[in-house]
Design a protein around this motif. Structure first.
Motif, PDB file in Angstrom:
ATOM      1  N   ALA A 151       6.257  -1.247  -3.909  1.00  0.00           N
ATOM      2  CA  ALA A 151       6.226  -2.617  -3.371  1.00  0.00           C
ATOM      3  C   ALA A 151       7.228  -3.510  -4.067  1.00  0.00           C
ATOM      4  O   ALA A 151       7.910  -4.323  -3.425  1.00  0.00           O
ATOM      5  N   LYS A 202      -1.314  -0.144   2.812  1.00  0.00           N
ATOM      6  CA  LYS A 202      -1.322  -0.320   1.367  1.00  0.00           C
ATOM      7  C   LYS A 202      -2.545  -1.116   0.920  1.00  0.00           C
ATOM      8  O   LYS A 202      -3.208  -0.794  -0.073  1.00  0.00           O
ATOM      9  N   GLU A 241      -5.540   0.060  -1.517  1.00  0.00           N
ATOM     10  CA  GLU A 241      -5.874  -0.677  -2.741  1.00  0.00           C
ATOM     11  C   GLU A 241      -7.362  -1.064  -2.764  1.00  0.00           C
ATOM     12  O   GLU A 241      -8.012  -0.991  -3.827  1.00  0.00           O
ATOM     13  N   LYS A 287       2.146  -2.321   5.124  1.00  0.00           N
ATOM     14  CA  LYS A 287       1.432  -3.297   4.289  1.00  0.00           C
ATOM     15  C   LYS A 287      -0.073  -3.190   4.456  1.00  0.00           C
ATOM     16  O   LYS A 287      -0.848  -3.248   3.489  1.00  0.00           O
ATOM     17  N   LEU A 289       2.339   3.007  -5.760  1.00  0.00           N
ATOM     18  CA  LEU A 289       2.354   2.045  -4.650  1.00  0.00           C
ATOM     19  C   LEU A 289       2.814   0.678  -5.135  1.00  0.00           C
ATOM     20  O   LEU A 289       3.549  -0.011  -4.413  1.00  0.00           O
ATOM     21  N   HIS A 330       5.568   7.303  -0.498  1.00  0.00           N
ATOM     22  CA  HIS A 330       4.451   7.090   0.429  1.00  0.00           C
ATOM     23  C   HIS A 330       4.878   6.491   1.756  1.00  0.00           C
ATOM     24  O   HIS A 330       4.350   6.827   2.794  1.00  0.00           O
TER      25      HIS A 330
END
Length: 729
Positions: free
Chosen positions: A317, A392, A396, A389, A313, A385
């Motif tokens: 990004a 994500k 996280e 945002k 991930l 994936h």
């Protein structure tokens, strides 16, 4: 005492120095005759004798001070103040028989003026020896005992004044002082007076009785309060014992209740509260464990795969961010910027060509892209994936949560839950096994009853304890006051002992004085009646004399009373006035007549008398109804009697001797009285009183004679050694 000489210097009208010789060498010639018209200085001579003897005491002053010196200033001859040195003095010489000795005293009082201030000096000699200061002080007190000032006034006879002096309301006091002094009983009288004054000053029976009553009252109060305290203490002990019993019963009840599994409402409420709390703990920990097992445990099992997902991930990004910059910051964009800037500068445009600018932009763009390019190869990287945002961020956060998870927490949670579950089981067991509700209700009712009884007893204990404290404070205050009263009583008891002794002494001396005086009274009565009857010409004028315990002199004449008159007199005036009217001798005659022992039996005795017989008794003579001449004869006779019964020799000085005496009685006084009244008789007279007739009567008894010749022009008295005239006896 016998006066020998008196010397006056600048006194009153006596300018200069004048001497009077009063010595008597022939006992049969006892008279010093001093003639002088009114104002010639006879009275000044009279006063000078007293002033020389007594000083300030003559004016009733206790010492020499301004007021006394003003009196002296008025007594000094006025012409003296015109002289360079102002001096005045009185010097008197006299004898006093002291035991078997006759001592000669000489007193000189002098006054001088220095700087307008008067000074007095006193010099006293005894047998020619000058007395020192202490001896002078002693003598001034001594002379007052030999011849007290009041006795001096009594025997220095002023015919004009003596009647008012002798017949005043205090005449009995003067007579008493004179009699006791002349009979040498004055020492006993001084002790009696001091004792009486002490008794009157220090003793107050009423006050003592009040203190005794207060002390007794406090003893009763203390006894009463002690009894109250005893009752309160007993009551308090009973309450405490009952309270202890109730407390013990309550404890036993609670113990039985506990043993029977009884739970009080409070205990049950507490258990329910604890059960609720532990249940909350159990639920909370169960939820925590379920969340762990449902959410975290699966991922924890694939923890390594999760790390790869996180790396993937992050790379995705970065690639996404790189591609975005690369698409925005391309060579066309940079070229357009450079061209826009080049157009602003002609110099630059002249040096560079348009193609060079395009090449530069391509180069810059390439350099930028290379700098921002991710640190891994993009050729072998494939995004898999495709998350937003927000997605994500959520992934996280979950990964961070999982990574930070401590497995120990879940173990602790299991332990807490198990412990809570155990407590819950125990509480539930207690609640299930507790006493039935109906039994608990009975227990609670009994416990409430005991509690109420316990509260009531505690209240009673507190009330009694407070009451006990208050009574103990009262007792302490009463004990302090009792101690104070006791000290007062003890002091008063000591004073009372002194009082009783002093009072007894006073009474004893009073009785003693009256007893020993009675003999003197009888002698005085005899001497008085003898002289009075010799001088007075009236028959049956005075036949008896009595002196009562107040030293009042009462005169009586004989009188015949019928029993009817006595009976009426007694009923009309009462027994007290009856006794005064008839006198002591009449009362004795009556009591003897009727054979009674008490005076209050007299009225019945008179009523029971069968016959109206007549009795020879006495009736009181009212001295105030005497004529002035009769009063003076009465006083002269009394003087005569006092001197005759006394053990003292006192000069008799008389001024204006015949002022109130009619011619009928003057001969008797001249021939019977003056030649025998004293060893030394000083007569101050005018030529009208002692004229040639009476002078001839006195002449055989005259030792010395003086004439005060007053000079009206010069306001001055001359002293001549003669009388007004010479006669042949």
């Amino acid at each position: 005492m016998k006066l020998n000489k008196i010397m006056l210097t600048n006194i009153a009208s006596y300018e200069g120095t004048h001497e009077f010789d009063f010595t008597i060498s022939d006992p049969e010639r006892n008279i010093i005759l001093i003639g002088g018209q009114n104002g010639a200085g006879k009275t000044s001579l009279f006063k000078a004798i007293q002033l020389a003897l007594y000083g300030p005491l003559y004016f009733n002053y206790q010492g020499v001070h301004h007021a006394y010196l003003l009196k002296i200033r008025e007594f000094i001859n006025n012409r003296t103040f015109t002289q360079e040195h102002v001096e005045a003095s009185i010097e008197i010489n006299f004898d006093i028989a002291e035991g078997r000795e006759v001592n000669v005293y000489n007193i000189k009082r002098s006054w001088t003026f220095i700087d307008q201030k008067m000074n007095e000096s006193v010099v006293i000699h005894k047998n020619g020896h000058e007395l020192n200061k202490d001896e002078v002080n002693f003598f001034e007190n001594y002379i007052q005992t030999v011849l007290p000032p009041r006795l001096f006034e009594f025997f220095f006879f002023d015919g004009e004044e003596i009647a008012s002096f002798f017949l005043s309301s205090r005449s009995n006091t003067y007579i008493k002082d004179a009699l006791l002094t002349l009979c040498d009983f004055d020492t006993f009288e001084y002790i009696r007076k001091y004792s009486k004054n002490y008794v009157q000053r220090n003793q107050n029976d009423d006050a003592l009785e009040e203190v005794q009553k207060a002390y007794d009252h406090h003893l009763n109060l203390i006894s009463s309060v002690k009894n109250e305290i005893y009752d309160i203490e007993k009551n308090l002990e009973s309450i405490i014992e009952e309270l202890e019993d109730v407390t013990r019963i309550k404890s036993n009840l609670e113990h039985s209740f506990k043993n029977a599994g009884g739970l009080s409402f409070e205990e049950k409420a507490a258990l329910n509260e604890a059960l609720k709390y532990q249940e909350e703990i159990r639920v909370k920990e169960s939820y925590k464990q379920r969340v762990f097992f449902d959410e975290l445990l699966p991922f924890i099992l694939v923890k390594d795969g999760i790390a790869q997902i996180k790396e993937q991930l992050e790379k995705e990004a970065e690639v996404e961010q790189y591609n975005l910059i690369k698409s925005k910051l391309n060579s066309d964009f940079i070229t357009s910027i450079l061209k826009k800037e080049l157009l602003k500068s002609t110099t630059f445009e002249s040096r560079l060509e348009k193609e060079a600018a395009e090449e530069l932009s391509v180069s810059l763009c390439h350099q930028i892209h290379e700098q921002l390019k991710p640190p891994f190869s993009l050729d072998y990287f494939t995004p898999i994936h495709d998350v937003s945002k927000e997605q994500k961020t959520a992934i996280e956060q979950f990964i961070n949560k999982m990574e930070s998870f401590n497995p120990q927490t879940i173990l602790e949670s299991v332990e807490i839950k198990n412990k809570a579950q155990q407590i819950i089981s125990e509480i539930n067991s207690k609640l299930r096994n507790s006493m039935p509700e109906e039994d608990v209700e009975k227990y609670i009712q009994e416990l409430n009853r005991i509690n109420e009884q316990q509260i009531k007893l505690n209240e009673q204990r507190l009330i009694k304890a407070t009451e006990l404290e208050s009574k103990q404070n009262d007792l302490n205050n009463l004990l302090k006051e009792k101690e104070h009263l006791y000290e007062t009583l003890k002091s008063n008891a000591q004073n009372k002992n002194i009082y009783e002794i002093t009072s007894a002494l006073s009474n004893m001396l009073n009785a003693f004085i009256m007893d020993v005086s009675q003999h003197k009274f009888n002698d005085l009565k005899t001497e008085f009646l003898t002289m009075f009857k010799k001088i007075i010409r009236k028959e049956n004028f005075v036949d008896d004399l009595e002196i009562n315990d107040q030293f009042d002199i009462l005169l009586y004449r004989k009188k015949i009373y019928s029993l009817n008159e006595l009976r009426h007199l007694l009923k009309n005036v009462g027994l007290k006035e009856f006794k005064k009217h008839l006198g002591h001798n009449s009362m004795e005659i009556l009591m003897k007549k009727f054979s009674i022992t008490k005076e209050n039996q007299l009225e019945d005795a008179l009523d029971q008398a069968l016959f109206n017989e007549e009795l020879d008794l006495f009736e009181k003579v009212n001295i105030k109804q005497f004529s002035k001449g009769e009063k003076q004869i009465y006083i002269l006779s009394l003087y005569w009697a006092m001197i005759k019964i006394s053990s003292h020799e006192i000069p008799f000085i008389i001024d204006t001797p015949y002022s109130r005496i009619d011619t009928e009685h003057r001969d008797n006084i001249s021939t019977l009285f003056f030649p025998k009244i004293s060893h030394q008789v000083i007569i101050l007279s005018t030529d009208e009183e002692i004229n040639k007739h009476y002078y001839s009567k006195l002449k055989p008894f005259i030792a010395k004679e003086y004439l005060l010749d007053y000079d009206k022009v010069n306001n001055k008295t001359y002293v001549r050694n003669k009388y007004f005239f010479e006669v042949t006896p």
